[in-house]
Write a protein that holds these residues in place. Structure first.
Motif, PDB file in Angstrom:
ATOM      1  N   ALA A   1       0.854  -1.194   0.000  1.00  0.00           N
ATOM      2  CA  ALA A   1       0.000   0.000   0.000  1.00  0.00           C
ATOM      3  C   ALA A   1       0.890   1.244   0.000  1.00  0.00           C
ATOM      4  CB  ALA A   1      -0.902   0.002   1.224  1.00  0.00           C
ATOM      5  N   ILE A   2       0.574   2.157  -0.899  1.00  0.00           N
ATOM      6  CA  ILE A   2       1.367   3.390  -1.007  1.00  0.00           C
ATOM      7  C   ILE A   2       0.416   4.564  -1.164  1.00  0.00           C
ATOM      8  CG2 ILE A   2       3.140   4.628  -2.307  1.00  0.00           C
ATOM      9  CD1 ILE A   2       4.171   1.960  -3.294  1.00  0.00           C
ATOM     10  N   GLU A   3       0.591   5.568  -0.332  1.00  0.00           N
ATOM     11  CA  GLU A   3      -0.268   6.743  -0.456  1.00  0.00           C
ATOM     12  C   GLU A   3       0.049   7.461  -1.772  1.00  0.00           C
ATOM     13  OE1 GLU A   3       0.009   9.508   2.814  1.00  0.00           O
ATOM     14  OE2 GLU A   3      -1.524  10.794   1.928  1.00  0.00           O
ATOM     15  N   ARG A   4      -0.992   7.963  -2.413  1.00  0.00           N
ATOM     16  CA  ARG A   4      -0.821   8.550  -3.738  1.00  0.00           C
ATOM     17  C   ARG A   4       0.268   9.629  -3.746  1.00  0.00           C
ATOM     18  NH1 ARG A   4      -3.628   7.648  -7.970  1.00  0.00           N
ATOM     19  NH2 ARG A   4      -5.505   6.941  -6.915  1.00  0.00           N
ATOM     20  N   ARG A   5       0.323  10.415  -2.675  1.00  0.00           N
ATOM     21  CA  ARG A   5       1.305  11.488  -2.554  1.00  0.00           C
ATOM     22  C   ARG A   5       2.744  10.976  -2.731  1.00  0.00           C
ATOM     23  NH1 ARG A   5       4.134  12.642   1.567  1.00  0.00           N
ATOM     24  NH2 ARG A   5       3.059  11.143   2.867  1.00  0.00           N
ATOM     25  N   VAL A   6       3.003   9.755  -2.248  1.00  0.00           N
ATOM     26  CA  VAL A   6       4.369   9.212  -2.272  1.00  0.00           C
ATOM     27  C   VAL A   6       4.721   8.654  -3.651  1.00  0.00           C
ATOM     28  CG1 VAL A   6       5.972   7.662  -1.054  1.00  0.00           C
ATOM     29  CG2 VAL A   6       4.052   8.663   0.167  1.00  0.00           C
ATOM     30  N   LEU A   7       3.706   8.455  -4.496  1.00  0.00           N
ATOM     31  CA  LEU A   7       3.970   7.888  -5.826  1.00  0.00           C
ATOM     32  C   LEU A   7       4.916   8.759  -6.640  1.00  0.00           C
ATOM     33  CD1 LEU A   7       0.667   6.335  -7.179  1.00  0.00           C
ATOM     34  CD2 LEU A   7       2.701   5.195  -6.310  1.00  0.00           C
ATOM     35  N   ASP A   8       4.976  10.044  -6.319  1.00  0.00           N
ATOM     36  CA  ASP A   8       5.884  10.950  -7.022  1.00  0.00           C
ATOM     37  C   ASP A   8       7.342  10.493  -6.909  1.00  0.00           C
ATOM     38  OD1 ASP A   8       3.771  12.448  -7.696  1.00  0.00           O
ATOM     39  OD2 ASP A   8       4.063  13.987  -6.152  1.00  0.00           O
ATOM     40  N   GLU A   9       7.675   9.895  -5.762  1.00  0.00           N
ATOM     41  CA  GLU A   9       9.063   9.477  -5.565  1.00  0.00           C
ATOM     42  C   GLU A   9       9.188   7.951  -5.592  1.00  0.00           C
ATOM     43  OE1 GLU A   9      10.584   9.814  -1.588  1.00  0.00           O
ATOM     44  OE2 GLU A   9       8.779  10.838  -0.899  1.00  0.00           O
TER      45      GLU A   9
END
Lengths: 261, 354
Positions: free
Chosen positions: A219-227
């Protein structure tokens, strides 16, 4: 789970995918998904996002909040958001919503035995939260279940392989469930970094090697997908959009029941 | 040490352990039972004592005895449980003994509910039990601040030989935030030469509070009053947020409500209504000087609370009649939303609803 037809880019909302690398995982999902784990591992947030993602696939989805331990930050707080998107939400009667009384509605027992579409169960934290399953799982067909152990490597009692093994064992023995999969949800809420997620994957792989329980998804918060490139890892990725927020994090008007979504 | 994700209650417990609070007596009550649960697990690891006692009345009396014997002791509870402790807390204050009491406040009055509230402000800052005494009261607004204030609470309890209350609403106890633990340094404390540690070779130390002679009793009262004056002089803590400018409105809020106010201030900024916040960190002593000073650059003040109006009385005392002081509150477990605070500020700005 059979009868699940829609393929291709999975569960997009306004062009934002909920899942990456997940075709096989979703196709193999059983009817009932049970989320257990330590206190604060993020079970409720994952259960809610999981429900929202599955409903986008056009299959009926029911979510049951079985957290009878703690009255704060439970999946029932996202009731409105879930129902607006077509998810059926089972929880104790409204008059009992803010209590910590150990009550399970007859509807939830019924849904355990049979029903259309997916059923998602959000258990309370720790063995004490999973205990409710001991009565619920009696008479139910275990071949219909996946039980997911949600793991956050940044929680104080799930930092090491032996701590996690011990918690897993306790949850299995109090609930009567066999955990079938691990879910990696390593996070520090707004301070989560890609490195913390990688650390969680490594820890889960070590647990998996000993317990033979495979990792179901990350699970990854959308905000962290940038990195974080979700295609750079070998597991399915569920993209989280936080639904259980603190009162000062809300963006829109909350209305009179301002504690809730 | 890497940051970890902790619930307020767990973090308070861990911070207390690290501050040497190794004797904990308690009785479970929602929404703070995780403190006891955490300590039941943690105390054996560090050679401390976790003891569940039969009631909150008994807990507070055990604190009294253990503090009297010179130990660093603490407890935690939530509103109804704290009420049950009040008699002994008065005795502890009278006997000038150090202890730390954590109150994770739930909504009341009476049995109430288990959701967050700030309805115990009066009880915490105006004494709480009988007689003429005060507790030093610390009010964190985040899990990290709760962690940081626990060592201070223990130090000040010892330094002033007085109960210190750490007050957080249910949200502070229940929410999770990333935290780290850093060691805090304090000047050396005086020896506990008043403790009842066995009197062979010296006069017995007495930790009771019975004074039948009015001259002696008045002396004690004046001594305690002088101590509270010292606290007012030395212990006032507060945070200023966006107050470095001329303000339409100065918000005053503590704990969770201050977090709501900060979000509201950002939105008021977007609408061109400069608003600031003064957040008391100590509720007793109250930051009255700072509030008065800041009030002079605002058109009016608004006290935002999860109560029907308690701290607002102290804000009014601080400001006098120099500026209007208004109130916005929610109760019963409801948390005000940033939008409600924005609306309240705008309403008073327009001169309505007074």
């Amino acid at each position: 789970m059979s009868g699940f037809s829609k393929a291709g880019p999975l569960a997009e909302v306004a062009g934002r995918p909920f899942w990456f690398n997940a075709e096989n995982f979703i196709a193999g999902l059983r009817r009932v998904s049970i989320f257990a784990g330590g206190y604060g591992s993020g079970k409720s947030e994952i259960a809610v996002n999981f429900a929202l993602s599955l409903t986008e696939l056009g299959t009926p989805v029911t979510i049951a909040d079985l957290d009878i331990v703690n009255p704060y930050f439970r999946s029932r707080e996202a009731r409105q958001a879930l129902e607006q998107r077509g998810v059926r939400v089972l929880m104790p009667p409204v008059t009992m919503m803010e209590t910590d009384l150990p009550m399970i509605g007859a509807e939830i027992r019924g849904a355990m035995v049979s029903g259309a579409g997916f059923l998602i169960l959000d258990l309370g934290g720790d063995p004490v939260g999973a205990r409710v399953m001991a009565s619920l799982s009696q008479g139910a067909n275990h071949d219909e279940y996946n039980s997911f152990f949600v793991l956050n490597s940044r929680r104080p009692f799930t930092r090491t392989v032996s701590q996690i093994q011990s918690l897993l064992g306790d949850i299995e023995s109090t609930s009567g469930l066999t955990v079938t999969h691990l879910v990696v949800n390593s996070h520090l809420i707004e301070e989560t970094t890609a490195a913390i997620i990688q650390e969680g994957i490594k820890l889960a792989e070590a647990v998996s090697a000993i317990t033979a329980k495979p990792i179901a998804f990350i699970a990854i918060e959308r905000r962290v997908l940038d990195e974080f490139d979700p295609n750079s890892i070998d597991y399915p990725v569920l993209v989280l959009e936080r639904q259980l927020l603190k009162p000062w994090e809300r963006n829109d008007r909350l209305g009179p029941r301002c504690f809730k979504i | 040490m890497a940051k970890i994700l902790m619930k307020g209650n767990e973090a308070i417990a861990e911070s207390a352990v690290r501050a040497g609070g190794l004797l904990y007596f308690g009785y479970p009550i929602t929404p703070q039972s995780e403190i006891a649960e955490y300590l039941a697990h943690r105390m054996p690891e560090v050679g401390g004592v976790f003891l569940q006692i039969e009631s909150e009345v008994a807990v507070a009396n055990v604190l009294y005895g253990a503090a009297g014997a010179g130990a660093r002791v603490w407890t935690s509870s939530s509103s109804p449980g704290i009420s049950l402790m009040m008699e002994a807390v008065s005795y502890i204050a009278a006997a000038e003994l150090p202890c730390v009491i954590v109150n994770i406040v739930r909504c009341g009055p009476g049995l109430g509910g288990i959701l967050p509230s700030q309805g115990d402000y009066f009880q915490a800052v105006k004494g709480g039990g009988h007689g003429d005494y005060r507790c030093l009261v610390l009010a964190p607004c985040s899990v990290q601040e709760a962690v940081d204030l626990m060592p201070l609470a223990f130090d000040r309890a010892d330094r002033y030989r007085n109960p210190v209350i750490v007050i957080g609403d249910g949200m502070i106890g229940q929410m999770m935030e990333p935290v780290e633990f850093t060691e805090q340094q304090f000047p050396p404390l005086p020896p506990k030469d008043w403790a009842t540690t066995g009197c062979q070779g010296r006069k017995p130390n007495v930790i009771n509070s019975l004074y039948l002679d009015p001259v002696e009793e008045e002396k004690l009262n004046f001594k305690l009053a002088a101590k509270y004056e010292q606290m007012k002089k030395n212990e006032v803590r507060y945070e200023k947020f966006r107050t470095d400018r001329e303000l339409e409105c100065l918000l005053v809020a503590y704990g969770t409500t201050a977090r709501v106010c900060k979000t509201a201030i950002q939105r008021l900024d977007d609408e061109g209504i400069p608003t600031g916040l003064l957040r008391p960190i100590t509720l007793f002593p109250f930051p009255e000087e700072a509030i008065y000073e800041l009030s002079q650059r605002a058109r009016f003040l608004l006290s935002v609370e999860m109560s029907t109006g308690q701290m607002v009385e102290d804000v009014r005392l601080a400001v006098g009649r120099s500026k209007p002081v208004y109130f916005y509150g929610r109760a019963g477990g409801m948390v005000p939303s940033p939008e409600e605070v924005v609306d309240a500020v705008k309403r008073y700005l327009a001169g309505g609803d007074r």
